[in-house]
Design an enzyme around this catalytic site. Structure first.
Site, PDB file in Angstrom:
ATOM      1  N   ALA A  66      11.675   8.204   8.837  1.00  0.00           N
ATOM      2  CA  ALA A  66      12.753   9.133   8.496  1.00  0.00           C
ATOM      3  C   ALA A  66      12.398  10.477   9.112  1.00  0.00           C
ATOM      4  O   ALA A  66      11.207  10.802   9.275  1.00  0.00           O
ATOM      5  CB  ALA A  66      12.871   9.245   6.987  1.00  0.00           C
ATOM      6  N   GLY A 111      10.360   4.613   7.514  1.00  0.00           N
ATOM      7  CA  GLY A 111      11.720   4.068   7.595  1.00  0.00           C
ATOM      8  C   GLY A 111      11.928   3.164   8.802  1.00  0.00           C
ATOM      9  O   GLY A 111      12.800   2.302   8.788  1.00  0.00           O
ATOM     10  N   GLU A 114      10.743  -0.119   7.790  1.00  0.00           N
ATOM     11  CA  GLU A 114      11.719  -0.610   6.798  1.00  0.00           C
ATOM     12  C   GLU A 114      12.985  -1.141   7.493  1.00  0.00           C
ATOM     13  O   GLU A 114      13.537  -2.165   7.095  1.00  0.00           O
ATOM     14  CB  GLU A 114      12.056   0.505   5.805  1.00  0.00           C
ATOM     15  CG  GLU A 114      10.870   0.818   4.891  1.00  0.00           C
ATOM     16  CD  GLU A 114      11.034   2.123   4.110  1.00  0.00           C
ATOM     17  OE1 GLU A 114      11.331   3.163   4.734  1.00  0.00           O
ATOM     18  OE2 GLU A 114      10.873   2.096   2.883  1.00  0.00           O
ATOM     19  N   GLU A 134       4.093   7.133   4.302  1.00  0.00           N
ATOM     20  CA  GLU A 134       4.722   8.114   3.409  1.00  0.00           C
ATOM     21  C   GLU A 134       3.730   8.741   2.454  1.00  0.00           C
ATOM     22  O   GLU A 134       3.873   9.898   2.047  1.00  0.00           O
ATOM     23  CB  GLU A 134       5.860   7.451   2.603  1.00  0.00           C
ATOM     24  CG  GLU A 134       7.056   7.013   3.431  1.00  0.00           C
ATOM     25  CD  GLU A 134       6.931   5.613   4.012  1.00  0.00           C
ATOM     26  OE1 GLU A 134       5.825   5.028   3.981  1.00  0.00           O
ATOM     27  OE2 GLU A 134       7.953   5.096   4.493  1.00  0.00           O
TER      28      GLU A 134
HETATM   29  N1  DAK Z   1      10.313  12.896  11.881  1.00  0.00           N
HETATM   30  C1  DAK Z   1      10.611  13.942  12.692  1.00  0.00           C
HETATM   31  N2  DAK Z   1      10.049  14.124  13.882  1.00  0.00           N
HETATM   32  C2  DAK Z   1       9.125  13.244  14.288  1.00  0.00           C
HETATM   33  C3  DAK Z   1       8.762  12.124  13.493  1.00  0.00           C
HETATM   34  C4  DAK Z   1       9.395  11.964  12.225  1.00  0.00           C
HETATM   35  N3  DAK Z   1       9.147  10.923  11.432  1.00  0.00           N
HETATM   36  N4  DAK Z   1       7.818  11.433  14.166  1.00  0.00           N
HETATM   37  C5  DAK Z   1       7.604  12.088  15.325  1.00  0.00           C
HETATM   38  N5  DAK Z   1       8.397  13.169  15.417  1.00  0.00           N
HETATM   39  C6  DAK Z   1       8.490  14.136  16.492  1.00  0.00           C
HETATM   40  C7  DAK Z   1       7.279  15.044  16.526  1.00  0.00           C
HETATM   41  O1  DAK Z   1       7.433  16.105  15.607  1.00  0.00           O
HETATM   42  C8  DAK Z   1       7.299  15.529  17.969  1.00  0.00           C
HETATM   43  O2  DAK Z   1       8.293  16.514  18.107  1.00  0.00           O
HETATM   44  P1  DAK Z   1       8.036  17.848  18.991  1.00  0.00           P
HETATM   45  O3  DAK Z   1       6.835  18.482  18.404  1.00  0.00           O
HETATM   46  O4  DAK Z   1       7.808  17.306  20.397  1.00  0.00           O
HETATM   47  O5  DAK Z   1       9.296  18.631  18.853  1.00  0.00           O
HETATM   48  C9  DAK Z   1       7.782  14.293  18.713  1.00  0.00           C
HETATM   49  O6  DAK Z   1       8.434  13.460  17.750  1.00  0.00           O
HETATM   50  C10 DAK Z   1       6.652  13.495  19.346  1.00  0.00           C
HETATM   51  O7  DAK Z   1       5.714  13.224  18.323  1.00  0.00           O
HETATM   52  P2  DAK Z   1       4.142  13.556  18.482  1.00  0.00           P
HETATM   53  O8  DAK Z   1       3.933  14.693  19.418  1.00  0.00           O
HETATM   54  O9  DAK Z   1       3.591  13.668  17.099  1.00  0.00           O
HETATM   55  O10 DAK Z   1       3.642  12.218  19.196  1.00  0.00           O
HETATM   56  P3  DAK Z   1       2.216  11.546  19.079  1.00  0.00           P
HETATM   57  O11 DAK Z   1       2.209  10.447  20.094  1.00  0.00           O
HETATM   58  O12 DAK Z   1       1.118  12.564  19.143  1.00  0.00           O
HETATM   59  O13 DAK Z   1       2.172  10.905  17.610  1.00  0.00           O
HETATM   60  C11 DAK Z   1       3.065   9.614  15.724  1.00  0.00           C
HETATM   61  C12 DAK Z   1       3.050   9.864  17.276  1.00  0.00           C
HETATM   62  C13 DAK Z   1       4.165   8.596  15.446  1.00  0.00           C
HETATM   63  C14 DAK Z   1       1.716   9.056  15.294  1.00  0.00           C
HETATM   64  C15 DAK Z   1       3.313  10.985  15.027  1.00  0.00           C
HETATM   65  O14 DAK Z   1       4.471  11.576  15.613  1.00  0.00           O
HETATM   66  C16 DAK Z   1       3.558  10.813  13.559  1.00  0.00           C
HETATM   67  O15 DAK Z   1       2.624  10.654  12.798  1.00  0.00           O
HETATM   68  N6  DAK Z   1       4.843  10.893  13.167  1.00  0.00           N
HETATM   69  C17 DAK Z   1       5.204  10.848  11.772  1.00  0.00           C
HETATM   70  C18 DAK Z   1       5.125   9.416  11.287  1.00  0.00           C
HETATM   71  C19 DAK Z   1       5.492   9.307   9.844  1.00  0.00           C
HETATM   72  O16 DAK Z   1       4.840   9.927   8.960  1.00  0.00           O
HETATM   73  N7  DAK Z   1       6.502   8.513   9.561  1.00  0.00           N
HETATM   74  C20 DAK Z   1       6.956   8.314   8.228  1.00  0.00           C
HETATM   75  C21 DAK Z   1       7.997   9.322   7.962  1.00  0.00           C
HETATM   76  S1  DAK Z   1       8.378   9.307   6.250  1.00  0.00           S
HETATM   77  C22 DAK Z   1      13.042   8.632   0.972  1.00  0.00           C
HETATM   78  C23 DAK Z   1      13.764   8.149   2.044  1.00  0.00           C
HETATM   79  C24 DAK Z   1      13.104   7.722   3.125  1.00  0.00           C
HETATM   80  C25 DAK Z   1      11.744   7.793   3.200  1.00  0.00           C
HETATM   81  C26 DAK Z   1      11.036   8.268   2.114  1.00  0.00           C
HETATM   82  C27 DAK Z   1      11.674   8.670   0.997  1.00  0.00           C
HETATM   83  N8  DAK Z   1      13.745   9.143  -0.127  1.00  0.00           N
HETATM   84  C28 DAK Z   1      14.860   9.962   0.151  1.00  0.00           C
HETATM   85  C29 DAK Z   1      13.179   9.029  -1.445  1.00  0.00           C
HETATM   86  C30 DAK Z   1      11.095   7.442   4.398  1.00  0.00           C
HETATM   87  C31 DAK Z   1      10.066   8.198   4.754  1.00  0.00           C
HETATM   88  C32 DAK Z   1       9.511   8.134   6.068  1.00  0.00           C
HETATM   89  O17 DAK Z   1       9.865   7.365   6.939  1.00  0.00           O
END
Ligand code: DAK
Length: 262
Positions: A66, A111, A114, A134
Site C-alpha cells: 500500500a 498489499g 495480498e 507491515e
Molecule cells: N509506498 C510508497 N512508496 C513506495 C513504497 C510504498 N509501499 N515502496 C516503495 N516506494 C517508493 C520509494 O519511496 C521510492 O520513492 P522515491 O524516493 O524514489 O520517490 C521508490 O518507490 C523506489 O523505492 P526505493 O528507493 O526504496 O527502492 P529500493 O530498491 O531501495 O527498495 C523496497 C525497495 C521495496 C525494499 C523498499 O522500497 C521498501 O521497503 N518499500 C516499502 C515496502 C513496504 O513496507 N511495503 C508494505 C507497505 S504497508 C491497512 C491497509 C493496507 C495495509 C495495511 C493496513 N489498513 C487501512 C488497516 C497494507 C499495508 C502495506 O502494504
C-alpha cells in the site's frame, strides 16, 4: 474511465491488468483500487475474456505494498475505508468467474503480496520477493494478509512472516507453498501467458466450477465439500461445453469449447 495507474489490455481471450506506478514500485493508492474495480467491471461484461493476468510495470516490482505516503495521514475512519475498499477488490478477484494468475515480476510486499494471494495462483520471476513488512511500520496487514497467508502456507509460517516482517525470495516462497512456479525473469511473461492460454481453451462452466469448489470447499467439512462438487459436476455435465468435451472424445477429435452457459 481513463486509466493512469493501471494498464488494462485484452489479448484475445486473456485480459491483463498491469499496475502502473513504477516510480513508486506500483504501490497501491485509492486510484489503483478504483481503476482495478473499473477493469473488473469490463471483464465481467465481456464473456469472451476467459483468463485474467495481474502483473506490474517495470523491472522491479509487482506491487511494493500500500502507498505509505497515502496511508501515513489516514484517520482511523479513512484507514478502515481504505482497508475495506482494498479487501472488496480482492474478494472480487477471488470471486471472478474466470481464473486469475498473479505474474509476480519483482517485489510483492504487504498489499502487493495480498493482491497476489487473492489470485488463483502465483507464478514468480527469480527476482521476486514476498513479505508482509507491515509490522515494521507499526501496523498489520490490511488487505486480508493475515487470513489468506495462513490458509496458503499454514498458521505457524504465516505468523512468522507477519510477526518478523522478513522478506523472502521466490524460491523460498515456492518452498512454503505461496508460489506455484518460479521462472527466470525473462521467461516469466511467456510462461504465464502459455498457462493462461491453456486455461482459456477449457470450458467456462468447468473453470468456474473448479474455482468455486476449491475455494468454498475450504470453508466447509469434507462431506459438504464433496456434495458441492457433485452439484457442480451435474452442472458441468448439462452445460454445452460438457456435452462437447465428451462428444469430442468419443469422436476422437479436439473439443471446441464455446463457453456458452446453456
Ligand atoms: N509506498 C510508497 N512508496 C513506495 C513504497 C510504498 N509501499 N515502496 C516503495 N516506494 C517508493 C520509494 O519511496 C521510492 O520513492 P522515491 O524516493 O524514489 O520517490 C521508490 O518507490 C523506489 O523505492 P526505493 O528507493 O526504496 O527502492 P529500493 O530498491 O531501495 O527498495 C523496497 C525497495 C521495496 C525494499 C523498499 O522500497 C521498501 O521497503 N518499500 C516499502 C515496502 C513496504 O513496507 N511495503 C508494505 C507497505 S504497508 C491497512 C491497509 C493496507 C495495509 C495495511 C493496513 N489498513 C487501512 C488497516 C497494507 C499495508 C502495506 O502494504
Amino acid at each position: 474511465m481513463a486509466y493512469k495507474n493501471i494498464i488494462f489490455k485484452v489479448d484475445g481471450d486473456v485480459a491483463v491488468i498491469k499496475f502502473n506506478r513504477p516510480k513508486a514500485l506500483n504501490a497501491i493508492n485509492p486510484d489503483v483500487i478504483a481503476e482495478t474495480n473499473s477493469a473488473l467491471d469490463k471483464i465481467m461484461d465481456d464473456s469472451s475474456i476467459r483468463v485474467l493476468i495481474l502483473t506490474g510495470e517495470g523491472e522491479k516490482a509487482f506491487i511494493a505494498g500500500a502507498d505509505i505516503s497515502h496511508m501515513v495521514n489516514l484517520s482511523a475512519i479513512q484507514a478502515r475505508e481504505f482497508s475495506r475498499n482494498g479487501q472488496d477488490v480482492l474478494f472480487r478477484l477471488e470471486n471472478l468467474p474466470i481464473p486469475v494468475i498473479a505474474c509476480v515480476n519483482g517485489f510483492a510486499l504487504g498489499g502487493g503480496s495480498e493482491f497476489a494471494m487473492a489470485c488463483d495462483f502465483i507464478y514468480a520471476s527469480e527476482n521476486a520477493k514476498f513479505g508482509q513488512p507491515e509490522i515494521n511500520l507499526g501496523v498489520i496487514p490490511g488487505f486480508g494478509g493475515t487470513q489468506r497467508l495462513s490458509r496458503l502456507v499454514g498458521e505457524a509460517m504465516a505468523k512468522e512472516l507477519c510477526m518478523t516482517g522478513v522478506i523472502i525470495d521466490a524460491r523460498e516462497a515456492k518452498e512454503i507453498g505461496l508460489v506455484n512456479k518460479v521462472f527466470p525473469h525473462d521467461d516469466l511473461w511467456e510462461a504465464t501467458m502459455k498457462t493462461a492460454k491453456i486455461m482459456a481453451s477449457k470450458g467456462r462452466v468447468s473453470l468456474k466450477a473448479i474455482k468455486d469448489c476449491v475455494e468454498r470447499g475450504l470453508d466447509v467439512d469434507l462431506l459438504d465439500g464433496c456434495y458441492m462438487e457433485s452439484d457442480n459436476f451435474g452442472l458441468c455435465m448439462s452445460s454445452p461445453d460438457g456435452k462437447e468435451g465428451m462428444t469430442a472424445f468419443l469422436e476422437k477429435r479436439n473439443p471446441d469449447f464455446k463457453g456458452e452457459l446453456g
